[in-house]
Design an enzyme around this catalytic site. Structure first.
Site, mmCIF file in Angstrom:
data_model
loop_
_atom_site.group_PDB
_atom_site.id
_atom_site.type_symbol
_atom_site.label_atom_id
_atom_site.label_comp_id
_atom_site.label_asym_id
_atom_site.label_seq_id
_atom_site.Cartn_x
_atom_site.Cartn_y
_atom_site.Cartn_z
ATOM 1 N N CYS A 94 0.809 -1.227 0.000
ATOM 2 C CA CYS A 94 0.000 0.000 0.000
ATOM 3 C C CYS A 94 0.848 1.287 0.000
ATOM 4 O O CYS A 94 0.472 2.294 -0.594
ATOM 5 C CB CYS A 94 -0.948 -0.006 1.201
ATOM 6 S SG CYS A 94 -0.190 -0.549 2.739
ATOM 7 N N HIS A 124 -1.564 6.840 3.983
ATOM 8 C CA HIS A 124 -0.107 6.776 4.140
ATOM 9 C C HIS A 124 0.525 8.002 3.468
ATOM 10 O O HIS A 124 0.242 8.290 2.290
ATOM 11 C CB HIS A 124 0.465 5.529 3.470
ATOM 12 C CG HIS A 124 0.128 4.229 4.150
ATOM 13 N ND1 HIS A 124 -0.376 4.144 5.429
ATOM 14 C CD2 HIS A 124 0.266 2.943 3.718
ATOM 15 C CE1 HIS A 124 -0.548 2.864 5.746
ATOM 16 N NE2 HIS A 124 -0.165 2.123 4.721
HETATM 17 P P1 NAP Z 1 -6.904 -8.233 8.690
HETATM 18 O O1 NAP Z 1 -7.789 -7.115 9.056
HETATM 19 O O2 NAP Z 1 -6.046 -8.846 9.738
HETATM 20 O O3 NAP Z 1 -7.830 -9.411 8.016
HETATM 21 C C1 NAP Z 1 -7.312 -10.691 7.741
HETATM 22 C C2 NAP Z 1 -8.332 -11.583 7.040
HETATM 23 O O4 NAP Z 1 -7.716 -12.868 6.804
HETATM 24 C C3 NAP Z 1 -9.584 -11.849 7.869
HETATM 25 O O5 NAP Z 1 -10.688 -11.986 7.026
HETATM 26 C C4 NAP Z 1 -9.268 -13.186 8.529
HETATM 27 O O6 NAP Z 1 -10.428 -13.953 8.840
HETATM 28 C C5 NAP Z 1 -8.507 -13.887 7.396
HETATM 29 N N1 NAP Z 1 -7.675 -14.961 7.934
HETATM 30 C C6 NAP Z 1 -6.864 -14.934 9.033
HETATM 31 N N2 NAP Z 1 -6.288 -16.142 9.225
HETATM 32 C C7 NAP Z 1 -6.756 -16.952 8.237
HETATM 33 C C8 NAP Z 1 -6.570 -18.323 7.907
HETATM 34 N N3 NAP Z 1 -5.778 -19.119 8.635
HETATM 35 N N4 NAP Z 1 -7.222 -18.824 6.829
HETATM 36 C C9 NAP Z 1 -8.029 -18.047 6.082
HETATM 37 N N5 NAP Z 1 -8.268 -16.726 6.345
HETATM 38 C C10 NAP Z 1 -7.642 -16.188 7.413
HETATM 39 O O7 NAP Z 1 -5.902 -7.833 7.509
HETATM 40 P P2 NAP Z 1 -6.089 -6.703 6.367
HETATM 41 O O8 NAP Z 1 -5.504 -5.417 6.797
HETATM 42 O O9 NAP Z 1 -7.487 -6.746 5.870
HETATM 43 O O10 NAP Z 1 -5.078 -7.248 5.256
HETATM 44 C C11 NAP Z 1 -5.415 -8.332 4.400
HETATM 45 C C12 NAP Z 1 -4.277 -8.502 3.395
HETATM 46 O O11 NAP Z 1 -4.150 -7.300 2.616
HETATM 47 C C13 NAP Z 1 -2.903 -8.721 4.056
HETATM 48 O O12 NAP Z 1 -2.161 -9.585 3.267
HETATM 49 C C14 NAP Z 1 -2.291 -7.316 4.052
HETATM 50 O O13 NAP Z 1 -0.902 -7.344 4.064
HETATM 51 C C15 NAP Z 1 -2.818 -6.779 2.734
HETATM 52 N N6 NAP Z 1 -2.903 -5.314 2.658
HETATM 53 C C16 NAP Z 1 -3.442 -4.577 3.668
HETATM 54 C C17 NAP Z 1 -3.520 -3.179 3.540
HETATM 55 C C18 NAP Z 1 -4.084 -2.292 4.600
HETATM 56 O O14 NAP Z 1 -3.952 -1.054 4.461
HETATM 57 N N7 NAP Z 1 -4.688 -2.820 5.663
HETATM 58 C C19 NAP Z 1 -3.063 -2.578 2.374
HETATM 59 C C20 NAP Z 1 -2.522 -3.367 1.345
HETATM 60 C C21 NAP Z 1 -2.470 -4.738 1.500
HETATM 61 P P3 NAP Z 1 -11.010 -14.064 10.370
HETATM 62 O O15 NAP Z 1 -11.698 -12.766 10.648
HETATM 63 O O16 NAP Z 1 -11.930 -15.215 10.270
HETATM 64 O O17 NAP Z 1 -9.833 -14.287 11.268
#
Ligand code: NAP
Length: 363
Positions: A158, A254
């Protein structure tokens, strides 16, 4: 036009929730499948997210009672899905790689936010305005891996969105860049939910972000600016980047402080602003629904861009830049800002999906 049915892997997380909000009235795509970890699987969506729901709108009523699938349960994938957005986190990158490959093998294109496949050479890492031509690596990927209709496309980290498009616009106009020194001020939502503990980040900054944030900022641009070769993407090796990343108590947006040194010709300040102002690319030419009208917005006020005031420019999809001035060590410095969960995550991936649809790669 009949909408394409699509799924969200990681639908309960911060990025997953952003997809749900942003795709509410999308003209081409309709969410019909939600999946997450075994903790959420089997529950209606509203119960799986509960107090984790961070969006400013209520959960759309058509999704509220949809039963969340286990991401790993491939037999429960609906037959009529056109593609999935992947926004999962898992204990290891190899697990994410495996899951995404399994979906692609089952003929389901995957557009991913996760970093697991960013360095797989035959998987393109796309910012629509910069390297849309990298989609031409998809047939190579399908041939290499015996995929039929499936494939994987990833989005970069991001943080990159806050500075790479302005840098690309200059390179594209013939002003080649030699070196960049970048300090990024990263919002809390970049760490997902629940992210950084409030006691750590309120009244504070944290001068370290785990997960290789600085390395991603320094190296991912080299793949994005690369060229398509016979076996995959060949990295660009002409820019050196040094990055420092700091977590700050801002919810979304950011910011990046960039000093740049040109290789040969140094443009004037007026020329740089003109290039940014006039910059447009394929998503704008195709008038894709999520394409910002102006991908780069230069703000003249000396106290801008600011996350609170500028992160939502053009639906959160524009890069806001400002404070372009001479640098006493390099040539120029400026500040860039982008919305990390929209341009940097869900919105940027939706734009990639629109691009892939416009090229006939998802149907
Ligand atoms: P998050 O809020 O921690 O959400 C994680 C998601 O993954 C939840 O739906 C969770 O489900 C699921 N998950 C966790 N453990 C799992 C497992 N063992 N099997 C299947 N699903 C699982 O993270 P996020 O910020 O949304 O980020 C998601 C992805 O996007 C990451 O790879 C991150 O690096 C990337 N990203 C994030 C941003 C940002 O600004 N936040 C920007 C760019 C990219 P449960 O709720 O059921 O645990």
């Amino acid at each position: 036009m009949k909408k394409l049915k699509i799924g969200i892997l990681g639908a309960t997380g911060i990025v997953g929730q952003n997809y749900i909000k942003l795709l509410q009235a999308h003209p081409w795509f309709q969410i019909t499948d939600l999946a997450a970890s075994p903790r959420s699987a089997g529950k209606p969506y509203f119960e799986a997210v509960k107090q984790k729901w961070q969006m400013s709108i209520p959960i759309p009523k058509e999704l509220k009672n949809l039963i969340v699938r286990d991401v790993q349960d491939l037999d429960s994938i609906p037959d009529d899905l056109s593609f999935v957005f992947s926004a999962i986190t898992m204990p290891s990158k190899d697990q994410v790689k495996e899951v995404e490959l399994k979906y692609a093998k089952k003929n389901i294109p995957v557009i991913s936010n996760n970093s697991a496949h960013r360095w797989t050479p035959d998987i393109p890492m796309i910012i629509g305005e910069i390297n849309h031509e990298h989609v031409s690596v998809i047939p190579i990927q399908q041939k290499n891996r015996g995929f039929n209709k499936g494939f994987i496309v990833v989005k970069p980290n991001c943080t990159l969105q806050s500075y790479l498009t302005p840098i690309f616009a200059l390179e594209n106009a013939g002003y080649k860049i030699d070196k960049l020194i970048i300090t990024t001020l990263n919002a809390i939502s970049g760490a997902g939910y629940p992210g950084v503990a409030s006691l750590d980040v309120i009244d504070n900054i944290i001068p370290y972000i785990g997960g290789g944030e600085e390395g991603k900022t320094e190296t991912e641009p080299l793949k994005i600016l690369g060229k398509v070769g016979n076996k995959g993407i060949l990295n660009y090796d002409s820019i050196q980047i040094s990055a420092t990343s700091i977590r700050v108590p801002v919810v979304d947006g950011h910011t990046a402080c960039i000093s740049m040194k040109f290789k040969n010709i140094i443009p004037s300040k007026e020329e740089i602003i003109r290039i940014w102002d006039e910059f447009k690319s394929l998503p704008q030419e195709l008038k894709l629904p999520f394409a910002p009208t102006k991908p780069i917005i230069y703000l003249e006020n000396e106290d801008r861009p600011q996350p609170k005031k500028d992160r939502n420019n053009d639906k959160g999809m524009a890069i806001s830049v400002g404070r372009l001035r001479k640098d006493s060590v390099f040539d120029y410095k400026f500040i860039g800002l982008s919305h990390n969960t929209i341009r940097g995550a869900a919105g940027g991936a939706i734009l990639n999906a629109e691009l892939l649809k416009s090229q006939g790669l998802i149907t």
